[in-house]
Design an enzyme around this catalytic site. Structure first.
Site, short mmCIF file in Angstrom:
data_model
loop_
_atom_site.label_atom_id
_atom_site.label_comp_id
_atom_site.label_asym_id
_atom_site.label_seq_id
_atom_site.Cartn_x
_atom_site.Cartn_y
_atom_site.Cartn_z
N TRP A 103 2.61 0.05 -4.52
CA TRP A 103 1.98 0.68 -3.35
C TRP A 103 2.98 0.92 -2.24
O TRP A 103 2.96 1.95 -1.58
CB TRP A 103 0.79 -0.14 -2.85
CG TRP A 103 -0.38 -0.04 -3.79
CD1 TRP A 103 -0.94 -1.03 -4.54
CD2 TRP A 103 -1.15 1.15 -4.09
NE1 TRP A 103 -1.98 -0.54 -5.29
CE2 TRP A 103 -2.13 0.78 -5.04
CE3 TRP A 103 -1.08 2.48 -3.67
CZ2 TRP A 103 -3.05 1.70 -5.56
CZ3 TRP A 103 -2.00 3.39 -4.18
CH2 TRP A 103 -2.97 3.00 -5.12
N ASP A 169 0.12 -2.55 5.03
CA ASP A 169 -0.95 -2.09 4.15
C ASP A 169 -1.54 -3.35 3.53
O ASP A 169 -0.93 -3.96 2.65
CB ASP A 169 -0.38 -1.17 3.07
CG ASP A 169 -1.42 -0.77 2.02
OD1 ASP A 169 -2.58 -1.24 2.12
OD2 ASP A 169 -1.06 -0.01 1.10
N LYS A 193 -11.71 -2.79 -1.83
CA LYS A 193 -11.17 -3.93 -2.56
C LYS A 193 -11.94 -5.20 -2.17
O LYS A 193 -12.34 -5.97 -3.02
CB LYS A 193 -9.68 -4.13 -2.25
CG LYS A 193 -8.84 -2.86 -2.40
CD LYS A 193 -8.73 -2.39 -3.84
CE LYS A 193 -8.15 -0.99 -4.00
NZ LYS A 193 -6.84 -0.75 -3.45
C1 PLP Z 1 -6.02 0.56 -3.50
C2 PLP Z 1 -4.83 0.55 -2.64
C3 PLP Z 1 -4.36 1.70 -2.00
C4 PLP Z 1 -4.98 3.08 -2.22
O1 PLP Z 1 -6.22 3.16 -1.68
P1 PLP Z 1 -7.06 4.52 -1.80
O2 PLP Z 1 -8.28 4.17 -1.02
O3 PLP Z 1 -7.31 4.78 -3.25
O4 PLP Z 1 -6.27 5.60 -1.18
C5 PLP Z 1 -3.28 1.61 -1.16
N1 PLP Z 1 -2.64 0.43 -0.98
C6 PLP Z 1 -3.05 -0.71 -1.60
C7 PLP Z 1 -2.32 -1.98 -1.36
C8 PLP Z 1 -4.15 -0.68 -2.45
O5 PLP Z 1 -4.56 -1.80 -3.05
#
Ligand code: PLP
Length: 362
Positions: A103, A169, A193
């Site tokens: 990511w 993030d 998540k």
């Molecule tokens: C799932 C995830 C993303 C992407 O999220 P989307 O909502 O599909 O754009 C980005 N960063 C991390 C750490 C993730 O787990």
């Protein structure tokens, strides 16, 4: 909890607390005597404003978000933020990224469209790299504090010199543990998540980082514009905010090991992860390859040493009521995501299954 629902280890969209799903079902046609589903309400009406204000206040309380941070309810997901953050924060200048897995690598690639991006350090997907080449005139440093695919988590945030803001993030471990706000300038995460349905993105941004967006930044993604409108500049993802609000109430009331709320959730997560990692480490049949000091409490990738058994493993797991254990396609193997809503009982059932499958095939 009903015994009939299987345990769902999906990395996201992921399992939600069953009491929340039941409340959503009960309120689906008529939210608290309003005669409307939350999906049918104006986002500017009294009912929805009350839902949204409560959700924000509960989230602020749970994570002890200081008053000099704004909480924004946005859309676009984690990947959207990979563009929205540099559009708002880079000022067209320098951005440093520490790559700890898939990511953060994606974030670096996207930010390159808007800024001079430097990879300050790059890990092997199994550990957090040690020496970071940081630029003191960077607009911000980007980290992914829980790499969902690789299973690498920061258990402490770095203290960065020169006042360079740190952007995290935290999509896949948001609300699983406290956040050290003194070490963060901006945090973002998709809801799907650990928090609620897909479609909602949470952004926590320090006041002094507002108001520096590039001209090309879309208005609906300009943090200052969204903040000034209390996340109602355009229609927010109303239903997802409502469900997230119920999850916040569930977290506040969560009790475990003599604690309540986020502290209870965190201890529960620590215990679940310890149970699963110790079962994997004790076995010669399975393996997790991440350095123990930075193993994720949320996403536990693991491999069968004999990969020819993968399909049999997944089929037997499904038959035992253990869903979505297949690893991400980029790394293969298995992955158990054990977010807040996964009960300890789910992890115990998985560990029993691991032992049983090993006894039959090892
Ligand atoms: C799932 C995830 C993303 C992407 O999220 P989307 O909502 O599909 O754009 C980005 N960063 C991390 C750490 C993730 O787990």
């Amino acid at each position: 909890m009903s015994l009939s629902r299987p345990f769902n280890f999906s990395a996201g969209p992921a399992t939600l607390p069953e009491p929340v799903l039941r409340q959503v079902a009960a309120e689906m046609l008529d939210w608290q005597g309003s005669g409307m589903s939350v999906m049918e309400m104006s986002h500017r009406g009294r009912e929805f404003i009350s839902i949204c204000e409560r959700a924000e206040a509960d989230l602020r309380e749970l994570l002890a978000v200081p008053n000099h941070f704004r909480i924004l309810f946005m859309q676009g997901g984690g990947l959207g933020e990979n563009a929205i953050v540099p559009l708002n924060l880079s000022r067209g200048g320098k951005v440093d990224v520490v790559v700890t897995g898939s990511w953060s690598r994606k974030s670096a690639t996207e930010a390159r469209r808007y800024a001079d991006v430097q990879i300050a350090a790059e890990g092997d997907g199994r550990s957090i790299p040690r020496d970071w080449a940081l630029r003191s005139d960077a607009a911000y440093l980007h980290l992914c504090t829980n790499e969902t695919i690789d299973g690498v988590e920061f258990h402490e945030l770095p203290r960065v010199a020169n006042g360079v803001p740190v952007v995290v993030d935290c999509s896949s471990h948001l609300l699983s543990r406290p956040i050290d706000w003194e070490r963060v300038g901006l945090a973002f995460g998709g809801a799907q998540k650990n928090i609620g349905p897909a479609g909602l993105t949470l952004v926590f941004v320090r006041d002094d980082l507002l108001g520096h967006a590039l001209d090309i930044c879309p208005s609906a993604f300009n943090y200052a514009t969204v903040a000034a409108a209390q996340s109602m500049y355009n229609t927010p993802p109303t239903f997802a905010i409502y469900v997230a609000g119920l999850v916040f109430q569930w977290v506040k009331a969560f009790e475990y090991a003599g604690q309540r709320g986020l502290a209870a959730i965190e201890q529960h997560n620590i215990d679940k992860a310890a149970l699963l990692y110790s079962a994997l480490d004790a076995s010669g049949f399975y393996e997790n390859r991440v350095e123990p000091a930075c193993r994720s409490r949320m996403n536990v990738p693991f491999f069968l040493r004999d990969e020819s058994l993968n399909d049999a493993f997944l089929a037997a797991a499904k038959a035992a009521g253990l869903l979505q254990l297949k690893g991400h396609k980029s790394v293969g193997g298995m992955r158990a995501s054990i977010y807040n809503a996964m009960p300890l009982e789910g992890v115990r059932t998985l560990v029993d299954f691991l032992k049983d499958f090993e006894a039959r095939h090892g």
